[in-house]
Design an enzyme around this catalytic site. Structure first.
Site, mmCIF file in Angstrom:
data_model
loop_
_atom_site.group_PDB
_atom_site.id
_atom_site.type_symbol
_atom_site.label_atom_id
_atom_site.label_comp_id
_atom_site.label_asym_id
_atom_site.label_seq_id
_atom_site.Cartn_x
_atom_site.Cartn_y
_atom_site.Cartn_z
ATOM 1 N N ARG A 198 3.831 13.859 13.009
ATOM 2 C CA ARG A 198 3.290 15.228 13.028
ATOM 3 C C ARG A 198 3.182 15.751 14.453
ATOM 4 O O ARG A 198 3.407 16.922 14.711
ATOM 5 C CB ARG A 198 1.913 15.259 12.361
ATOM 6 N N GLY A 228 0.693 -6.402 2.255
ATOM 7 C CA GLY A 228 0.893 -6.171 3.681
ATOM 8 C C GLY A 228 -0.308 -6.529 4.527
ATOM 9 O O GLY A 228 -0.168 -7.008 5.648
ATOM 10 N N THR A 242 5.726 -0.127 3.763
ATOM 11 C CA THR A 242 4.467 -0.871 3.666
ATOM 12 C C THR A 242 3.284 0.094 3.697
ATOM 13 O O THR A 242 2.154 -0.320 3.942
ATOM 14 C CB THR A 242 4.326 -1.879 4.823
ATOM 15 N N GLY A 244 1.324 6.347 13.900
ATOM 16 C CA GLY A 244 -0.084 6.084 14.144
ATOM 17 C C GLY A 244 -0.274 4.652 14.607
ATOM 18 O O GLY A 244 0.598 4.065 15.246
ATOM 19 N N ARG A 245 -1.435 4.072 14.272
ATOM 20 C CA ARG A 245 -1.723 2.707 14.711
ATOM 21 C C ARG A 245 -0.651 1.722 14.232
ATOM 22 O O ARG A 245 -0.128 0.924 15.006
ATOM 23 C CB ARG A 245 -3.087 2.257 14.179
ATOM 24 N N ILE A 246 -0.351 1.762 12.925
ATOM 25 C CA ILE A 246 0.576 0.779 12.364
ATOM 26 C C ILE A 246 2.002 1.062 12.824
ATOM 27 O O ILE A 246 2.732 0.144 13.225
ATOM 28 C CB ILE A 246 0.481 0.763 10.823
ATOM 29 N N HIS A 275 2.137 -5.681 -2.929
ATOM 30 C CA HIS A 275 1.140 -4.991 -2.101
ATOM 31 C C HIS A 275 0.280 -5.990 -1.318
ATOM 32 O O HIS A 275 -0.943 -6.060 -1.484
ATOM 33 C CB HIS A 275 0.248 -4.094 -2.970
ATOM 34 N N GLU A 309 2.042 1.729 -9.016
ATOM 35 C CA GLU A 309 1.464 0.372 -9.068
ATOM 36 C C GLU A 309 0.409 0.273 -10.178
ATOM 37 O O GLU A 309 -0.366 1.210 -10.372
ATOM 38 C CB GLU A 309 0.806 0.040 -7.728
ATOM 39 N N ARG A 341 2.511 3.637 1.442
ATOM 40 C CA ARG A 341 2.121 3.982 0.071
ATOM 41 C C ARG A 341 3.377 4.309 -0.720
ATOM 42 O O ARG A 341 4.284 4.981 -0.239
ATOM 43 C CB ARG A 341 1.175 5.176 0.050
#
Length: 332
Positions: free
Chosen positions: A185, A296, A245, A163-165, A294, A276, A247
């Site tokens: 996907r 990022g 980075t 995706g974007r990241i 956490h 977490e 989940r």
């Protein structure tokens, strides 16, 4: 002079950048968490009973037990974060509550941190820094065989989630000379694959077995929980590294810790963890794991941009329009 319309009651669960909080106070009847203490479930329940809008963060669990006790006034949950796995979207929809998030503004920051971990783990940066800062250690100067890591140039990087990241990571990694592979996907358009010189893998199992570095960049959904299961983690080469980075729940953390300890995986760079703020002690003890709390997306610019998106979503919704970042369960 006519009375001004009543401001909506907006309850914010954590402390946000001052410029964001100030603007919220100007526009809304904003109740802020100045102490920045995480709210208990009981406090979240009280909040949803009285708020018109709840602004939680990704660490606030807005589950069925909370949403089912919401008052009639609550019509919007404006999440301060991109991921919405902390919110029961189905229960919110059934109660007629709109959910929004803050996509897009964290892409570059998270991709930067991903790239930092891709560099840090094979080159042993955290381990070397810790050694140099420890007064118990005496550094005797440069040595041709001391603290040797591994080159990343020319290595194969497998990105899970394009995706974007994931795409932003691919752009950075290509500039560092890594060969880009990905599992997603949906396959990317041919022109984008050509831009990244990327190889698509329909089979995640086959990609995992061939990569030198794995980067996890997919969201956490019921379908991606333990996507990297014990079985799949064991497919990785013993010389391979894994970076997460996204989940923590995407990886079977206990199995990852076991494999790193057994040197069945070369190392890991982790910004997120399955439970977490608890972290598997084996990961923290390992010199081959770079563990971050956490962070990022933790840039001032990113947090302010997130806050601005939250404000726009609230203002648009309260003005009777569809908020730009409305979340639909099918998106995840």
């Amino acid at each position: 002079m006519p009375n001004s319309p009543k401001k909506p009651v907006v309850i914010v669960t954590r402390k946000l950048p001052e410029v964001v909080e100030t603007r919220m106070r100007e526009l809304f009847e904003a109740h802020l968490n100045v102490a920045d203490e995480p709210m208990s479930q009981a406090e979240l329940v009280e909040a949803v009973k009285t708020a018109d809008v709840l602004v939680p963060t990704v660490t606030d669990r807005i589950d069925r037990a909370v949403i089912s006790q919401a008052g009639e006034k609550l019509k919007l949950i404006a999440n301060f974060g991109t991921g919405v796995d902390n919110i029961d979207l189905d229960t919110a929809r059934n109660r007629g509550i709109t959910v929004t998030n803050t996509p897009g503004v964290l892409t570059e920051d998270t991709a930067d941190m991903t790239m930092a971990l891709i560099l840090s783990v094979p080159r042993r940066l955290a381990e070397a820094t810790q050694y140099l800062k420890d007064p118990a250690n005496e550094w005797h100067g440069w040595s041709p065989t001391w603290m040797l890591g591994h080159r990343i140039y020319g290595k194969r990087l497998g990105i899970i989630g394009m995706g974007r990241i994931g795409s932003a990571v691919a752009r950075r990694a290509k500039a560092f000379g890594l060969q880009i592979h990905y599992h997603n996907r949906r396959r990317l358009p041919e022109e984008i694959e050509q831009e990244y010189e990327a190889t698509y893998w329909d089979s995640l199992d086959q990609m995992l077995a061939r990569m030198d570095i794995i980067s996890v960049n997919c969201p956490h959904t019921p379908a991606t929980y333990h996507l990297l299961s014990a079985r799949r983690l064991r497919l990785m080469k013993p010389t391979a590294y894994i970076v997460n980075t996204a989940r923590g729940e995407v990886i079977d953390e206990n199995e990852l810790a076991r494999l790193v300890e057994a040197e069945a995986i070369a190392g890991a760079g982790l910004d997120v963890f399955e439970h977490e703020p608890a972290v598997n002690p084996k990961l923290l003890r390992s010199s081959r794991v770079v563990a971050l709390p956490h962070m990022g997306s933790a840039t001032l610019e990113g947090r302010v941009d997130m806050g601005e998106k939250v404000i726009i979503n609230i203002k648009t919704f309260m003005d009777g329009h569809n908020p730009p970042d409305r979340v639909h369960p099918a998106m995840f």
